[in-house]
Design a protein around this motif. Structure first.
Motif, PDB file in Angstrom:
ATOM      1  N   THR A 140       0.839  -1.217   0.000  1.00 38.70           N
ATOM      2  CA  THR A 140       0.000   0.000   0.000  1.00 38.70           C
ATOM      3  C   THR A 140       0.866   1.256   0.000  1.00 38.70           C
ATOM      4  O   THR A 140       0.550   2.234  -0.682  1.00 38.70           O
ATOM      5  CB  THR A 140      -0.971  -0.006   1.199  1.00 38.70           C
ATOM      6  N   THR A 141       1.971   1.215   0.746  1.00 33.24           N
ATOM      7  CA  THR A 141       2.876   2.381   0.773  1.00 33.24           C
ATOM      8  C   THR A 141       3.369   2.694  -0.639  1.00 33.24           C
ATOM      9  O   THR A 141       3.375   3.855  -1.069  1.00 33.24           O
ATOM     10  CB  THR A 141       4.072   2.129   1.716  1.00 33.24           C
ATOM     11  N   ALA A 142       3.774   1.656  -1.358  1.00 33.95           N
ATOM     12  CA  ALA A 142       4.262   1.883  -2.732  1.00 33.95           C
ATOM     13  C   ALA A 142       3.117   2.389  -3.610  1.00 33.95           C
ATOM     14  O   ALA A 142       3.291   3.354  -4.376  1.00 33.95           O
ATOM     15  CB  ALA A 142       4.841   0.582  -3.291  1.00 33.95           C
ATOM     16  N   GLU A 143       1.953   1.761  -3.484  1.00 31.84           N
ATOM     17  CA  GLU A 143       0.846   2.114  -4.382  1.00 31.84           C
ATOM     18  C   GLU A 143       0.273   3.515  -4.146  1.00 31.84           C
ATOM     19  O   GLU A 143      -0.114   4.189  -5.097  1.00 31.84           O
ATOM     20  CB  GLU A 143      -0.262   1.062  -4.260  1.00 31.84           C
ATOM     21  N   ILE A 144       0.204   3.943  -2.888  1.00 33.83           N
ATOM     22  CA  ILE A 144      -0.363   5.294  -2.667  1.00 33.83           C
ATOM     23  C   ILE A 144       0.526   6.358  -3.289  1.00 33.83           C
ATOM     24  O   ILE A 144       0.063   7.409  -3.705  1.00 33.83           O
ATOM     25  CB  ILE A 144      -0.635   5.635  -1.176  1.00 33.83           C
ATOM     26  N   ASN A 145       1.837   6.059  -3.366  1.00 26.59           N
ATOM     27  CA  ASN A 145       2.755   7.019  -3.981  1.00 26.59           C
ATOM     28  C   ASN A 145       2.689   6.991  -5.503  1.00 26.59           C
ATOM     29  O   ASN A 145       2.983   7.985  -6.154  1.00 26.59           O
ATOM     30  CB  ASN A 145       4.180   6.786  -3.485  1.00 26.59           C
ATOM     31  N   GLU A 146       2.289   5.844  -6.045  1.00 30.47           N
ATOM     32  CA  GLU A 146       2.173   5.764  -7.510  1.00 30.47           C
ATOM     33  C   GLU A 146       0.811   6.246  -7.991  1.00 30.47           C
ATOM     34  O   GLU A 146       0.688   6.947  -8.979  1.00 30.47           O
ATOM     35  CB  GLU A 146       2.346   4.312  -7.971  1.00 30.47           C
ATOM     36  N   GLU A 147      -0.237   5.833  -7.245  1.00 31.01           N
ATOM     37  CA  GLU A 147      -1.600   6.068  -7.757  1.00 31.01           C
ATOM     38  C   GLU A 147      -2.377   7.157  -7.020  1.00 31.01           C
ATOM     39  O   GLU A 147      -3.473   7.522  -7.421  1.00 31.01           O
ATOM     40  CB  GLU A 147      -2.395   4.754  -7.703  1.00 31.01           C
ATOM     41  N   ASN A 148      -1.822   7.583  -5.877  1.00 25.82           N
ATOM     42  CA  ASN A 148      -2.406   8.727  -5.172  1.00 25.82           C
ATOM     43  C   ASN A 148      -3.877   8.531  -4.768  1.00 25.82           C
ATOM     44  O   ASN A 148      -4.693   9.411  -4.985  1.00 25.82           O
ATOM     45  CB  ASN A 148      -2.275   9.950  -6.097  1.00 25.82           C
ATOM     46  N   PHE A 149      -4.211   7.375  -4.206  1.00 27.46           N
ATOM     47  CA  PHE A 149      -5.618   7.119  -3.865  1.00 27.46           C
ATOM     48  C   PHE A 149      -5.945   7.254  -2.373  1.00 27.46           C
ATOM     49  O   PHE A 149      -7.091   7.049  -1.981  1.00 27.46           O
ATOM     50  CB  PHE A 149      -6.055   5.727  -4.367  1.00 27.46           C
ATOM     51  N   ALA A 150      -4.938   7.601  -1.560  1.00 25.62           N
ATOM     52  CA  ALA A 150      -5.217   7.687  -0.114  1.00 25.62           C
ATOM     53  C   ALA A 150      -5.672   9.099   0.261  1.00 25.62           C
ATOM     54  O   ALA A 150      -5.119  10.084  -0.245  1.00 25.62           O
ATOM     55  CB  ALA A 150      -3.963   7.338   0.680  1.00 25.62           C
ATOM     56  N   PRO A 151      -6.674   9.214   1.135  1.00 25.77           N
ATOM     57  CA  PRO A 151      -7.002  10.556   1.654  1.00 25.77           C
ATOM     58  C   PRO A 151      -5.783  11.119   2.389  1.00 25.77           C
ATOM     59  O   PRO A 151      -5.128  10.380   3.124  1.00 25.77           O
ATOM     60  CB  PRO A 151      -8.150  10.301   2.645  1.00 25.77           C
ATOM     61  N   VAL A 152      -5.469  12.374   2.165  1.00 27.22           N
ATOM     62  CA  VAL A 152      -4.272  12.954   2.789  1.00 27.22           C
ATOM     63  C   VAL A 152      -4.686  13.801   3.999  1.00 27.22           C
ATOM     64  O   VAL A 152      -5.562  14.665   3.897  1.00 27.22           O
ATOM     65  CB  VAL A 152      -3.461  13.787   1.756  1.00 27.22           C
ATOM     66  N   VAL A 153      -4.061  13.502   5.138  1.00 27.95           N
ATOM     67  CA  VAL A 153      -4.437  14.132   6.414  1.00 27.95           C
ATOM     68  C   VAL A 153      -4.475  15.660   6.306  1.00 27.95           C
ATOM     69  O   VAL A 153      -5.475  16.290   6.648  1.00 27.95           O
ATOM     70  CB  VAL A 153      -3.445  13.689   7.529  1.00 27.95           C
ATOM     71  N   SER A 154      -3.385  16.259   5.804  1.00 22.87           N
ATOM     72  CA  SER A 154      -3.322  17.732   5.784  1.00 22.87           C
ATOM     73  C   SER A 154      -4.395  18.329   4.859  1.00 22.87           C
ATOM     74  O   SER A 154      -4.911  19.398   5.139  1.00 22.87           O
ATOM     75  CB  SER A 154      -1.922  18.200   5.359  1.00 22.87           C
ATOM     76  N   HIS A 155      -4.736  17.611   3.779  1.00 28.42           N
ATOM     77  CA  HIS A 155      -5.770  18.147   2.864  1.00 28.42           C
ATOM     78  C   HIS A 155      -7.112  18.204   3.592  1.00 28.42           C
ATOM     79  O   HIS A 155      -7.870  19.164   3.437  1.00 28.42           O
ATOM     80  CB  HIS A 155      -5.934  17.247   1.628  1.00 28.42           C
ATOM     81  N   TYR A 156      -7.397  17.170   4.364  1.00 25.77           N
ATOM     82  CA  TYR A 156      -8.683  17.148   5.081  1.00 25.77           C
ATOM     83  C   TYR A 156      -8.722  18.178   6.204  1.00 25.77           C
ATOM     84  O   TYR A 156      -9.754  18.819   6.432  1.00 25.77           O
ATOM     85  CB  TYR A 156      -9.019  15.726   5.562  1.00 25.77           C
ATOM     86  N   TYR A 157      -7.584  18.376   6.897  1.00 26.71           N
ATOM     87  CA  TYR A 157      -7.600  19.410   7.951  1.00 26.71           C
ATOM     88  C   TYR A 157      -7.735  20.813   7.336  1.00 26.71           C
ATOM     89  O   TYR A 157      -8.323  21.696   7.938  1.00 26.71           O
ATOM     90  CB  TYR A 157      -6.379  19.285   8.879  1.00 26.71           C
ATOM     91  N   ARG A 158      -7.198  20.965   6.133  1.00 28.24           N
ATOM     92  CA  ARG A 158      -7.339  22.266   5.449  1.00 28.24           C
ATOM     93  C   ARG A 158      -8.811  22.521   5.101  1.00 28.24           C
ATOM     94  O   ARG A 158      -9.331  23.606   5.276  1.00 28.24           O
ATOM     95  CB  ARG A 158      -6.483  22.275   4.189  1.00 28.24           C
ATOM     96  N   GLN A 159      -9.479  21.486   4.618  1.00 31.75           N
ATOM     97  CA  GLN A 159     -10.910  21.631   4.262  1.00 31.75           C
ATOM     98  C   GLN A 159     -11.747  21.883   5.512  1.00 31.75           C
ATOM     99  O   GLN A 159     -12.715  22.636   5.484  1.00 31.75           O
ATOM    100  CB  GLN A 159     -11.409  20.370   3.567  1.00 31.75           C
ATOM    101  N   LEU A 160     -11.342  21.249   6.613  1.00 30.91           N
ATOM    102  CA  LEU A 160     -12.051  21.487   7.876  1.00 30.91           C
ATOM    103  C   LEU A 160     -11.905  22.959   8.275  1.00 30.91           C
ATOM    104  O   LEU A 160     -12.893  23.614   8.631  1.00 30.91           O
ATOM    105  CB  LEU A 160     -11.480  20.567   8.973  1.00 30.91           C
ATOM    106  N   ALA A 161     -10.672  23.461   8.180  1.00 28.97           N
ATOM    107  CA  ALA A 161     -10.421  24.867   8.565  1.00 28.97           C
ATOM    108  C   ALA A 161     -11.183  25.848   7.682  1.00 28.97           C
ATOM    109  O   ALA A 161     -11.520  26.948   8.122  1.00 28.97           O
ATOM    110  CB  ALA A 161      -8.925  25.158   8.517  1.00 28.97           C
TER     111      ALA A 161
END
Ligand code: SF4
Ligand code: SF4
Length: 202
Positions: A140-161
């Motif tokens: 999964t570590t390799a794949e999230i870096n290739e395919e970018n399918f994981a929710p990203v923590v900082s992006h969600y905190y930015r949307q919350l803010a």
């Protein structure tokens, strides 16, 4: 016009439903899973969260006439999250009593990615998963870096803010964040009509 606490709680719930859909996508591509009956991450003392991510829970308490009682309960200092219910004496066995109203941190942990050095993403999860499912973790570590399918923590905190920068600025232990969310709601509605559907405490 400024949004009411009720409208802000609804906006946070909408963000959570987008995140839940992103988490489903993550699980459709990764075989990493939490262990059955495990709730160890919830037993970490004083998990940090913002007031805003617990606004839906506090609003739920308010709308169901539990706000004052919960506020009183939360005056007692406890480093364990008040939503956690132990199912056995075994450390970490238990569940969240308010799963539908859990915060952003609770939703992200175990099924998201954090930004790491070199423009890379690393999985935001616990040692239990890393050690019990090393192959799935590596893959999964390799794949999230290739395919970018994981929710990203900082992006969600930015949307919350974006919903309310003030209520998303500071981090407090979950019980304290929930207490502050309750105080915010009670203060706002002290001299205003409550939202439709409000149930008075018995
Ligand atoms: S993230 Fe880890 S500690 Fe938390 S419930 Fe899942 S397996 Fe357990
Ligand atoms: S709110 Fe629920 S999921 Fe989050 S830490 Fe507390 S018990 Fe765990």
């Amino acid at each position: 016009m400024r949004k009411s606490p009720y409208q802000k709680a609804k906006a946070v719930e909408k963000l959570f439903s987008h995140l839940d859909a992103d988490i489903q996508k993550f699980y459709s591509k990764s075989s990493m899973r939490c262990l059955a009956g495990c709730g160890k991450c919830c037993t970490k003392p004083n998990i940090d969260a913002t007031v805003l991510e617990f606004l839906p829970l506090a609003m739920h308490y308010y709308m169901t006439g539990q706000a004052e009682q919960k506020l009183e309960d939360l005056q007692v200092k406890n480093s364990l999250c008040h939503n956690f219910s132990l199912t056995s004496e075994e450390v970490g066995s238990g569940f969240c009593q308010n799963y539908n109203y859990r915060g952003l941190i609770c939703r992200l942990f175990g099924a998201s990615a954090a930004e790491a050095k070199g423009n890379k993403l690393k999985i935001y999860t616990c040692n239990i998963i890393k050690e019990s499912q090393p192959e799935a973790f590596q893959k999964t570590t390799a794949e999230i870096n290739e395919e970018n399918f994981a929710p990203v923590v900082s992006h969600y905190y930015r949307q919350l803010a974006n919903i309310d920068p003030d209520l998303a600025r500071n981090y407090y232990p979950i019980n304290e964040a929930t207490k502050k969310a309750l105080e915010f709601i009670l203060h706002y509605y002290a001299y205003r009509k409550p939202p439709k559907g409000f149930k008075k405490a018995a």
